[in-house]
Design a protein around this motif. Structure first.
Motif, PDB file in Angstrom:
ATOM      1  N   THR A   5       0.825  -1.199   0.000  1.00 16.45           N
ATOM      2  CA  THR A   5       0.000   0.000   0.000  1.00 16.45           C
ATOM      3  C   THR A   5       0.868   1.262   0.000  1.00 16.45           C
ATOM      4  O   THR A   5       1.673   1.460   0.905  1.00 16.45           O
ATOM      5  CB  THR A   5      -0.923   0.018   1.230  1.00 16.45           C
ATOM      6  OG1 THR A   5      -1.728  -1.157   1.208  1.00 16.45           O
ATOM      7  CG2 THR A   5      -1.820   1.232   1.205  1.00 16.45           C
ATOM      8  N   PRO A   6       0.736   2.134  -1.015  1.00 13.82           N
ATOM      9  CA  PRO A   6       1.614   3.302  -1.100  1.00 13.82           C
ATOM     10  C   PRO A   6       1.060   4.531  -0.401  1.00 13.82           C
ATOM     11  O   PRO A   6       1.726   5.540  -0.323  1.00 13.82           O
ATOM     12  CB  PRO A   6       1.672   3.553  -2.615  1.00 13.82           C
ATOM     13  CG  PRO A   6       0.312   3.146  -3.087  1.00 13.82           C
ATOM     14  CD  PRO A   6      -0.125   1.999  -2.197  1.00 13.82           C
ATOM     15  N   PHE A   7      -0.157   4.471   0.061  1.00 14.13           N
ATOM     16  CA  PHE A   7      -0.800   5.652   0.612  1.00 14.13           C
ATOM     17  C   PHE A   7      -0.527   5.798   2.104  1.00 14.13           C
ATOM     18  O   PHE A   7      -0.399   4.809   2.828  1.00 14.13           O
ATOM     19  CB  PHE A   7      -2.318   5.578   0.418  1.00 14.13           C
ATOM     20  CG  PHE A   7      -2.742   5.391  -1.005  1.00 14.13           C
ATOM     21  CD1 PHE A   7      -2.585   6.399  -1.939  1.00 14.13           C
ATOM     22  CD2 PHE A   7      -3.306   4.193  -1.420  1.00 14.13           C
ATOM     23  CE1 PHE A   7      -2.970   6.224  -3.248  1.00 14.13           C
ATOM     24  CE2 PHE A   7      -3.702   4.007  -2.727  1.00 14.13           C
ATOM     25  CZ  PHE A   7      -3.525   5.021  -3.649  1.00 14.13           C
ATOM     26  N   GLN A   8      -0.464   7.042   2.550  1.00 11.62           N
ATOM     27  CA  GLN A   8      -0.552   7.254   3.989  1.00 11.62           C
ATOM     28  C   GLN A   8      -1.965   6.888   4.428  1.00 11.62           C
ATOM     29  O   GLN A   8      -2.922   7.028   3.672  1.00 11.62           O
ATOM     30  CB  GLN A   8      -0.260   8.708   4.337  1.00 11.62           C
ATOM     31  CG  GLN A   8       1.217   9.086   4.220  1.00 11.62           C
ATOM     32  CD  GLN A   8       1.506  10.395   4.939  1.00 11.62           C
ATOM     33  OE1 GLN A   8       0.933  10.684   5.986  1.00 11.62           O
ATOM     34  NE2 GLN A   8       2.412  11.180   4.372  1.00 11.62           N
ATOM     35  N   THR A   9      -2.091   6.416   5.629  1.00 10.22           N
ATOM     36  CA  THR A   9      -3.410   6.080   6.158  1.00 10.22           C
ATOM     37  C   THR A   9      -3.672   6.875   7.424  1.00 10.22           C
ATOM     38  O   THR A   9      -2.743   7.352   8.079  1.00 10.22           O
ATOM     39  CB  THR A   9      -3.542   4.577   6.468  1.00 10.22           C
ATOM     40  OG1 THR A   9      -2.586   4.204   7.476  1.00 10.22           O
ATOM     41  CG2 THR A   9      -3.316   3.732   5.221  1.00 10.22           C
ATOM     42  N   VAL A  10      -4.949   7.005   7.730  1.00 11.64           N
ATOM     43  CA  VAL A  10      -5.378   7.631   8.974  1.00 11.64           C
ATOM     44  C   VAL A  10      -6.244   6.630   9.719  1.00 11.64           C
ATOM     45  O   VAL A  10      -7.110   5.964   9.127  1.00 11.64           O
ATOM     46  CB  VAL A  10      -6.174   8.922   8.695  1.00 11.64           C
ATOM     47  CG1 VAL A  10      -6.875   9.412   9.962  1.00 11.64           C
ATOM     48  CG2 VAL A  10      -5.249  10.010   8.150  1.00 11.64           C
ATOM     49  N   ASP A  11      -5.989   6.509  11.009  1.00 10.76           N
ATOM     50  CA  ASP A  11      -6.784   5.619  11.853  1.00 10.76           C
ATOM     51  C   ASP A  11      -8.139   6.288  12.125  1.00 10.76           C
ATOM     52  O   ASP A  11      -8.211   7.294  12.826  1.00 10.76           O
ATOM     53  CB  ASP A  11      -6.035   5.369  13.166  1.00 10.76           C
ATOM     54  CG  ASP A  11      -6.778   4.411  14.090  1.00 10.76           C
ATOM     55  OD1 ASP A  11      -8.005   4.561  14.248  1.00 10.76           O
ATOM     56  OD2 ASP A  11      -6.131   3.524  14.665  1.00 10.76           O
ATOM     57  N   VAL A  12      -9.192   5.730  11.533  1.00 10.40           N
ATOM     58  CA  VAL A  12     -10.546   6.231  11.761  1.00 10.40           C
ATOM     59  C   VAL A  12     -11.274   5.199  12.609  1.00 10.40           C
ATOM     60  O   VAL A  12     -11.643   4.140  12.131  1.00 10.40           O
ATOM     61  CB  VAL A  12     -11.305   6.474  10.438  1.00 10.40           C
ATOM     62  CG1 VAL A  12     -12.718   6.988  10.713  1.00 10.40           C
ATOM     63  CG2 VAL A  12     -10.538   7.457   9.555  1.00 10.40           C
ATOM     64  N   ILE A  13     -11.395   5.473  13.887  1.00  8.22           N
ATOM     65  CA  ILE A  13     -11.933   4.567  14.914  1.00  8.22           C
ATOM     66  C   ILE A  13     -11.392   3.142  14.746  1.00  8.22           C
ATOM     67  O   ILE A  13     -12.112   2.155  14.876  1.00  8.22           O
ATOM     68  CB  ILE A  13     -13.477   4.583  15.004  1.00  8.22           C
ATOM     69  CG1 ILE A  13     -14.156   4.083  13.730  1.00  8.22           C
ATOM     70  CG2 ILE A  13     -13.970   5.996  15.321  1.00  8.22           C
ATOM     71  CD1 ILE A  13     -15.673   3.837  13.912  1.00  8.22           C
ATOM     72  N   GLY A  14     -10.093   3.050  14.475  1.00 12.08           N
ATOM     73  CA  GLY A  14      -9.429   1.758  14.392  1.00 12.08           C
ATOM     74  C   GLY A  14      -9.250   1.212  12.993  1.00 12.08           C
ATOM     75  O   GLY A  14      -8.532   0.225  12.806  1.00 12.08           O
ATOM     76  N   LEU A  15      -9.864   1.837  12.000  1.00 13.37           N
ATOM     77  CA  LEU A  15      -9.772   1.367  10.619  1.00 13.37           C
ATOM     78  C   LEU A  15      -8.731   2.200   9.875  1.00 13.37           C
ATOM     79  O   LEU A  15      -8.842   3.426   9.820  1.00 13.37           O
ATOM     80  CB  LEU A  15     -11.133   1.493   9.940  1.00 13.37           C
ATOM     81  CG  LEU A  15     -11.337   0.729   8.626  1.00 13.37           C
ATOM     82  CD1 LEU A  15     -11.347  -0.772   8.876  1.00 13.37           C
ATOM     83  CD2 LEU A  15     -12.644   1.163   7.969  1.00 13.37           C
ATOM     84  N   PRO A  16      -7.697   1.572   9.272  1.00 14.65           N
ATOM     85  CA  PRO A  16      -6.665   2.336   8.555  1.00 14.65           C
ATOM     86  C   PRO A  16      -7.159   2.741   7.168  1.00 14.65           C
ATOM     87  O   PRO A  16      -7.096   1.971   6.214  1.00 14.65           O
ATOM     88  CB  PRO A  16      -5.495   1.351   8.477  1.00 14.65           C
ATOM     89  CG  PRO A  16      -6.140  -0.006   8.486  1.00 14.65           C
ATOM     90  CD  PRO A  16      -7.397   0.128   9.320  1.00 14.65           C
ATOM     91  N   VAL A  17      -7.633   3.960   7.033  1.00 16.72           N
ATOM     92  CA  VAL A  17      -8.245   4.443   5.794  1.00 16.72           C
ATOM     93  C   VAL A  17      -7.213   5.235   4.999  1.00 16.72           C
ATOM     94  O   VAL A  17      -6.537   6.114   5.539  1.00 16.72           O
ATOM     95  CB  VAL A  17      -9.480   5.308   6.086  1.00 16.72           C
ATOM     96  CG1 VAL A  17     -10.172   5.715   4.787  1.00 16.72           C
ATOM     97  CG2 VAL A  17     -10.469   4.550   6.976  1.00 16.72           C
ATOM     98  N   ALA A  18      -7.098   4.912   3.707  1.00 20.93           N
ATOM     99  CA  ALA A  18      -6.102   5.546   2.851  1.00 20.93           C
ATOM    100  C   ALA A  18      -6.467   6.998   2.561  1.00 20.93           C
ATOM    101  O   ALA A  18      -7.632   7.329   2.343  1.00 20.93           O
ATOM    102  CB  ALA A  18      -5.971   4.777   1.544  1.00 20.93           C
TER     103      ALA A  18
END
Length: 262
Positions: A5-18
């Protein structure tokens, strides 16, 4: 999450969203589809998916098998942008804020459109009634004549016999498809992809939810202005209150609760 996965992710209530947009997501998808090295799992996640993954450990483990999770719902976009804004205030390196979501049904249309004129990119539709699949074939062959719709399969209703997976796998292999759209409804489609991921033919597998019914003209989509302000759920609730009321009230409420009680 998958190792590529090349994208930065953000933890959204525990889910790593690109942190991604349509164009970047499609580039990633095509690269993986053409690599033909393994099965990749892709999800356009809304508040229901995020809250269910946080609320139920088993479904959280399912979503951990996904290689790319895009922000389908505007509340996820808002959560990502809040986090990115905080990173910038703290002078951390951060991508630009998102200006739009990556809505699953639109991602499907844009991916099929972008595949026109590329014979190595072939689509397969799994799920829905046979009549729905026939409508999808007609629509996409007319709207995107340069795309390759390689096949489809309507599985039996209800619980599947053990041999059903092998039948599906053989259909996908025979079609030569490497972009497989799985419309079994959430969370069945995500569980199915995760369960069989290591046994599936190489390609990209999308948990696509109601996109089949939308694109077949069987279910109306919310007006664009309602989608932009994050009220698509309310439009769909008004259309199908009996089926959707429990899901939306429970999981929208859980999403808000988890978001502000980390």
């Amino acid at each position: 999450m998958g190792e590529f996965t090349p994208f930065q992710t953000v933890d959204v209530i525990g889910l790593p969203v690109a942190v991604t947009d349509y164009s970047s997501a499609i580039d990633w998808i095509f690269d993986r589809a053409l690599a033909a090295d393994r099965a990749y799992a892709i999800e356009a996640a809304n508040t229901h998916v995020a809250a269910l993954a946080r609320h139920e450990q088993e479904f959280g483990e399912v979503m951990a098998q996904f290689d790319l999770i895009c922000p389908d719902g505007m509340p996820l976009v808002w959560a990502i942008n809040r986090c990115l804004g905080k990173r910038k205030k703290e002078k951390e390196e951060s991508p630009e804020k998102l200006t739009d979501r990556v809505y699953g049904p639109t991602l499907m249309l844009k991916t099929i459109e972008a595949s026109e004129g590329q014979p190595d990119l072939k689509h397969f539709f799994l799920g829905g009634a046979q009549s729905t699949l026939e409508k999808l074939h007609r629509r996409f062959e007319e709207q995107y004549p340069g795309s390759h719709i390689a096949g489809s399969y309507s599985p039996p209703f209800g619980d599947w016999p053990e041999e059903e997976f092998e039948k599906i796998r053989e259909n996908i292999v025979a079609s030569g498809a490497n972009l497989i759209w799985v419309g079994l409804g959430c969370p069945k489609q995500e569980r199915w992809i995760a369960k069989y991921k290591e046994q599936l033919p190489p390609g990209c597998y999308f948990g696509i939810g109601a996109a089949f019914a939308f694109h077949a003209g069987e279910v109306d989509q919310a007006p664009c202005w309602m989608q932009r302000i994050g009220m698509e759920w309310f439009y769909r609730l008004c259309k199908e209150p009996r089926r959707l009321s429990k899901r939306y009230f429970k999981y929208n409420g859980l999403f808000v609760w988890y978001q502000f009680n980390k």
